[in-house]
Design a protein around this motif. Structure first.
Motif, PDB file in Angstrom:
ATOM      1  N   LYS A  29       1.023  -0.978  -0.060  1.00  0.00           N
ATOM      2  CA  LYS A  29      -0.122   0.162  -0.150  1.00  0.00           C
ATOM      3  C   LYS A  29       0.579   1.177  -0.158  1.00  0.00           C
ATOM      4  CE  LYS A  29      -3.761  -2.266   2.392  1.00  0.00           C
ATOM      5  NZ  LYS A  29      -4.396  -2.707   3.971  1.00  0.00           N
ATOM      6  N   ILE A  30       2.297   1.270   0.418  1.00  0.00           N
ATOM      7  CA  ILE A  30       3.006   2.596   0.872  1.00  0.00           C
ATOM      8  C   ILE A  30       4.094   2.349  -0.787  1.00  0.00           C
ATOM      9  CG2 ILE A  30       4.849   3.731   1.963  1.00  0.00           C
ATOM     10  CD1 ILE A  30       3.064   2.462   4.475  1.00  0.00           C
ATOM     11  N   SER A  31       4.540   1.449  -0.755  1.00  0.00           N
ATOM     12  CA  SER A  31       5.796   1.170  -1.595  1.00  0.00           C
ATOM     13  C   SER A  31       5.779  -0.867  -2.468  1.00  0.00           C
ATOM     14  CB  SER A  31       6.797   1.528  -0.995  1.00  0.00           C
ATOM     15  OG  SER A  31       8.224   0.890  -1.752  1.00  0.00           O
ATOM     16  N   THR A  32       5.475  -0.377  -3.713  1.00  0.00           N
ATOM     17  CA  THR A  32       5.745  -1.784  -3.964  1.00  0.00           C
ATOM     18  C   THR A  32       7.000  -3.029  -4.367  1.00  0.00           C
ATOM     19  OG1 THR A  32       4.280  -1.142  -6.061  1.00  0.00           O
ATOM     20  CG2 THR A  32       5.773  -2.986  -6.826  1.00  0.00           C
ATOM     21  N   VAL A  33       8.216  -1.631  -3.858  1.00  0.00           N
ATOM     22  CA  VAL A  33       9.308  -2.135  -3.652  1.00  0.00           C
ATOM     23  C   VAL A  33       9.873  -2.909  -2.426  1.00  0.00           C
ATOM     24  CG1 VAL A  33      11.982  -1.587  -4.000  1.00  0.00           C
ATOM     25  CG2 VAL A  33      10.470  -0.379  -6.227  1.00  0.00           C
ATOM     26  N   ALA A  34       8.926  -1.664  -1.445  1.00  0.00           N
ATOM     27  CA  ALA A  34       9.299  -2.206  -0.075  1.00  0.00           C
ATOM     28  C   ALA A  34       8.539  -4.041  -0.611  1.00  0.00           C
ATOM     29  CB  ALA A  34       8.467  -1.491   0.588  1.00  0.00           C
ATOM     30  N   ALA A  35       7.401  -4.246  -0.713  1.00  0.00           N
ATOM     31  CA  ALA A  35       7.061  -5.242  -0.576  1.00  0.00           C
ATOM     32  C   ALA A  35       7.007  -6.385  -1.552  1.00  0.00           C
ATOM     33  CB  ALA A  35       5.424  -5.109  -2.090  1.00  0.00           C
ATOM     34  N   LEU A  36       7.972  -6.363  -2.725  1.00  0.00           N
ATOM     35  CA  LEU A  36       9.186  -7.020  -2.948  1.00  0.00           C
ATOM     36  C   LEU A  36       9.742  -7.468  -2.393  1.00  0.00           C
ATOM     37  CD1 LEU A  36       8.671  -6.202  -7.118  1.00  0.00           C
ATOM     38  CD2 LEU A  36       7.255  -7.691  -5.892  1.00  0.00           C
ATOM     39  N   LEU A  37      10.790  -6.625  -1.542  1.00  0.00           N
ATOM     40  CA  LEU A  37      11.566  -7.169  -0.924  1.00  0.00           C
ATOM     41  C   LEU A  37      12.087  -8.018   0.169  1.00  0.00           C
ATOM     42  CD1 LEU A  37      13.255  -3.337  -0.891  1.00  0.00           C
ATOM     43  CD2 LEU A  37      14.712  -5.694  -1.298  1.00  0.00           C
ATOM     44  N   ASN A  38      10.556  -8.055   0.988  1.00  0.00           N
ATOM     45  CA  ASN A  38       9.395  -7.951   1.273  1.00  0.00           C
ATOM     46  C   ASN A  38       9.736  -9.715   0.988  1.00  0.00           C
ATOM     47  OD1 ASN A  38       9.600  -8.404   4.670  1.00  0.00           O
ATOM     48  ND2 ASN A  38       7.245  -8.311   4.329  1.00  0.00           N
ATOM     49  N   GLY A  39       8.579 -10.111  -0.530  1.00  0.00           N
ATOM     50  CA  GLY A  39       8.341 -11.031  -0.401  1.00  0.00           C
ATOM     51  C   GLY A  39       9.447 -12.412  -0.662  1.00  0.00           C
ATOM     52  N   PRO A  40      10.809 -12.408  -0.449  1.00  0.00           N
ATOM     53  CA  PRO A  40      11.226 -13.754  -0.049  1.00  0.00           C
ATOM     54  C   PRO A  40      11.075 -14.149   1.460  1.00  0.00           C
ATOM     55  CG  PRO A  40      12.404 -11.707  -0.979  1.00  0.00           C
ATOM     56  CD  PRO A  40      10.962 -11.433  -1.383  1.00  0.00           C
ATOM     57  N   ILE A  41      11.037 -13.312   2.096  1.00  0.00           N
ATOM     58  CA  ILE A  41      11.026 -13.410   3.724  1.00  0.00           C
ATOM     59  C   ILE A  41       9.658 -14.356   3.496  1.00  0.00           C
ATOM     60  CG2 ILE A  41      10.188 -12.458   4.823  1.00  0.00           C
ATOM     61  CD1 ILE A  41      12.131 -12.781   6.809  1.00  0.00           C
ATOM     62  N   VAL A  42       8.392 -14.282   3.047  1.00  0.00           N
ATOM     63  CA  VAL A  42       7.294 -14.380   3.141  1.00  0.00           C
ATOM     64  C   VAL A  42       7.212 -16.477   2.077  1.00  0.00           C
ATOM     65  CG1 VAL A  42       4.993 -14.889   2.170  1.00  0.00           C
ATOM     66  CG2 VAL A  42       6.013 -12.184   3.111  1.00  0.00           C
ATOM     67  N   LEU A  43       7.911 -16.267   1.023  1.00  0.00           N
ATOM     68  CA  LEU A  43       8.901 -17.363   0.099  1.00  0.00           C
ATOM     69  C   LEU A  43       9.243 -18.050   1.516  1.00  0.00           C
ATOM     70  CD1 LEU A  43       9.074 -16.968  -3.194  1.00  0.00           C
ATOM     71  CD2 LEU A  43       6.991 -17.348  -2.334  1.00  0.00           C
ATOM     72  N   TRP A  44      10.503 -17.675   2.219  1.00  0.00           N
ATOM     73  CA  TRP A  44      11.427 -18.760   2.943  1.00  0.00           C
ATOM     74  C   TRP A  44      10.281 -19.166   3.995  1.00  0.00           C
ATOM     75  CZ3 TRP A  44      16.029 -20.411   2.078  1.00  0.00           C
ATOM     76  CH2 TRP A  44      16.615 -21.217   3.247  1.00  0.00           C
ATOM     77  N   LEU A  45       9.291 -18.579   4.498  1.00  0.00           N
ATOM     78  CA  LEU A  45       8.868 -19.052   5.505  1.00  0.00           C
ATOM     79  C   LEU A  45       8.226 -20.451   5.458  1.00  0.00           C
ATOM     80  CD1 LEU A  45       8.388 -15.973   7.166  1.00  0.00           C
ATOM     81  CD2 LEU A  45       9.596 -17.716   8.494  1.00  0.00           C
ATOM     82  N   PHE A  46       7.346 -20.048   3.972  1.00  0.00           N
ATOM     83  CA  PHE A  46       6.800 -21.160   3.910  1.00  0.00           C
ATOM     84  C   PHE A  46       7.139 -22.682   3.404  1.00  0.00           C
ATOM     85  CE2 PHE A  46       2.537 -18.310   1.519  1.00  0.00           C
ATOM     86  CZ  PHE A  46       2.551 -17.884   2.684  1.00  0.00           C
ATOM     87  N   LEU A  47       8.431 -22.342   2.821  1.00  0.00           N
ATOM     88  CA  LEU A  47       9.680 -23.545   2.824  1.00  0.00           C
ATOM     89  C   LEU A  47       9.808 -24.441   3.966  1.00  0.00           C
ATOM     90  CD1 LEU A  47      11.341 -25.286   1.164  1.00  0.00           C
ATOM     91  CD2 LEU A  47      13.200 -23.456   1.523  1.00  0.00           C
ATOM     92  N   ILE A  48      10.124 -23.407   5.293  1.00  0.00           N
ATOM     93  CA  ILE A  48      10.652 -23.214   6.300  1.00  0.00           C
ATOM     94  C   ILE A  48       9.459 -24.346   6.953  1.00  0.00           C
ATOM     95  CG2 ILE A  48      11.625 -22.914   8.520  1.00  0.00           C
ATOM     96  CD1 ILE A  48      13.587 -22.550   6.573  1.00  0.00           C
ATOM     97  N   THR A  49       7.848 -23.771   6.942  1.00  0.00           N
ATOM     98  CA  THR A  49       7.131 -24.000   7.859  1.00  0.00           C
ATOM     99  C   THR A  49       6.695 -25.489   7.448  1.00  0.00           C
ATOM    100  OG1 THR A  49       6.161 -22.239   8.099  1.00  0.00           O
ATOM    101  CG2 THR A  49       4.095 -24.303   8.067  1.00  0.00           C
ATOM    102  N   SER A  50       6.778 -25.950   5.863  1.00  0.00           N
ATOM    103  CA  SER A  50       6.751 -27.074   4.947  1.00  0.00           C
ATOM    104  C   SER A  50       7.818 -28.024   5.759  1.00  0.00           C
ATOM    105  CB  SER A  50       6.282 -27.201   3.891  1.00  0.00           C
ATOM    106  OG  SER A  50       7.510 -26.416   3.127  1.00  0.00           O
ATOM    107  N   LEU A  51       8.460 -27.627   6.306  1.00  0.00           N
ATOM    108  CA  LEU A  51      10.004 -28.379   5.827  1.00  0.00           C
ATOM    109  C   LEU A  51       9.496 -29.026   7.574  1.00  0.00           C
ATOM    110  CD1 LEU A  51      12.999 -30.226   6.154  1.00  0.00           C
ATOM    111  CD2 LEU A  51      13.597 -27.823   6.916  1.00  0.00           C
ATOM    112  N   LEU A  52       9.115 -27.900   8.399  1.00  0.00           N
ATOM    113  CA  LEU A  52       9.173 -28.225   9.740  1.00  0.00           C
ATOM    114  C   LEU A  52       7.545 -29.366   9.937  1.00  0.00           C
ATOM    115  CD1 LEU A  52      10.429 -27.259  12.415  1.00  0.00           C
ATOM    116  CD2 LEU A  52       9.162 -25.432  12.812  1.00  0.00           C
ATOM    117  N   PHE A  53       6.811 -29.300   8.830  1.00  0.00           N
ATOM    118  CA  PHE A  53       5.653 -30.322   9.147  1.00  0.00           C
ATOM    119  C   PHE A  53       5.966 -31.298   8.609  1.00  0.00           C
ATOM    120  CE2 PHE A  53       1.896 -26.370   8.821  1.00  0.00           C
ATOM    121  CZ  PHE A  53       0.818 -27.810   9.778  1.00  0.00           C
ATOM    122  N   SER A  54       6.388 -31.243   8.090  1.00  0.00           N
ATOM    123  CA  SER A  54       7.932 -33.006   7.690  1.00  0.00           C
ATOM    124  C   SER A  54       8.908 -33.313   8.650  1.00  0.00           C
ATOM    125  CB  SER A  54       8.294 -32.533   6.743  1.00  0.00           C
ATOM    126  OG  SER A  54       9.127 -34.131   5.964  1.00  0.00           O
TER     127      SER A  54
END
Length: 177
Positions: A130-155
């Motif tokens: 809502k404030i900066s597209t660039v900032a949102a894109l920069l925060n995107g990798p951690i979202v993807l990383w966290l989903f990977l870590i979450t699936s690994l931890l579930f497993s």
């Protein structure tokens, strides 16, 4: 970019990395032994270098994103910014996850923190957008990383729940009661 904006960017990148590394390094030796004792962990997840690079990259990108949001707030004289609060919650939960996994060696607590963190990271990213597209894109990798870590931890949690019942490992408080 002004000098103070550049300073904020450097601080926003370095502080999360330094704090996270300090938490991790405080517990590294015992944590590595415990992590290697877990059953059915995929080969790719057994190297700490991958996780070190992944976390440091995500902390740096998210830190820079927070600096962009903070700088935009300063320019607009905004004193209360929900996007920054969401980022601070994200950062705090990242650190808590590190404590849960490496310090307390608890898959259950780590998974609970991660599930909350997944949601908060999404909220932070949407708030950034809502404030900066660039900032949102920069925060995107951690979202993807966290989903990977979450699936690994579930497993890992699923694979190790039967193998460690009744053992001395800190898998689950409920399994010990």
């Amino acid at each position: 970019m002004s000098d103070s904006a550049a300073e904020r960017a450097v601080i926003s990148i370095l502080v999360p990395i330094v704090v996270a590394r300090a938490i991790y390094l405080t517990n590294e030796e015992d944590a590595q032994k415990w992590l290697h004792s877990l059953k059915n962990v995929p080969k790719w997840a057994q190297t700490k270098d991958l996780f070190n690079i992944g976390w440091i990259t995500c902390y740096a990108a998210s830190g820079l994103a927070s600096a962009l949001i903070f700088n935009a707030s300063v320019e607009k004289h905004v004193t209360k910014n929900p996007a920054l609060l969401a980022y601070l919650a994200q950062l705090g939960l990242c650190w808590l996850y590190t404590i849960a996994i490496y310090g307390l060696q608890s898959l259950d607590l780590g998974l609970a923190v991660l599930l909350l963190l997944d949601g908060i990271a999404l909220v932070a990213t949407i708030s950034f957008l809502k404030i900066s597209t660039v900032a949102a894109l920069l925060n995107g990798p951690i979202v993807l990383w966290l989903f990977l870590i979450t699936s690994l931890l579930f497993s890992c949690r699923k694979s190790n729940s039967v193998a460690l019942v009744g053992g001395d490992d800190k898998l689950s408080i409920m399994e010990k009661i």
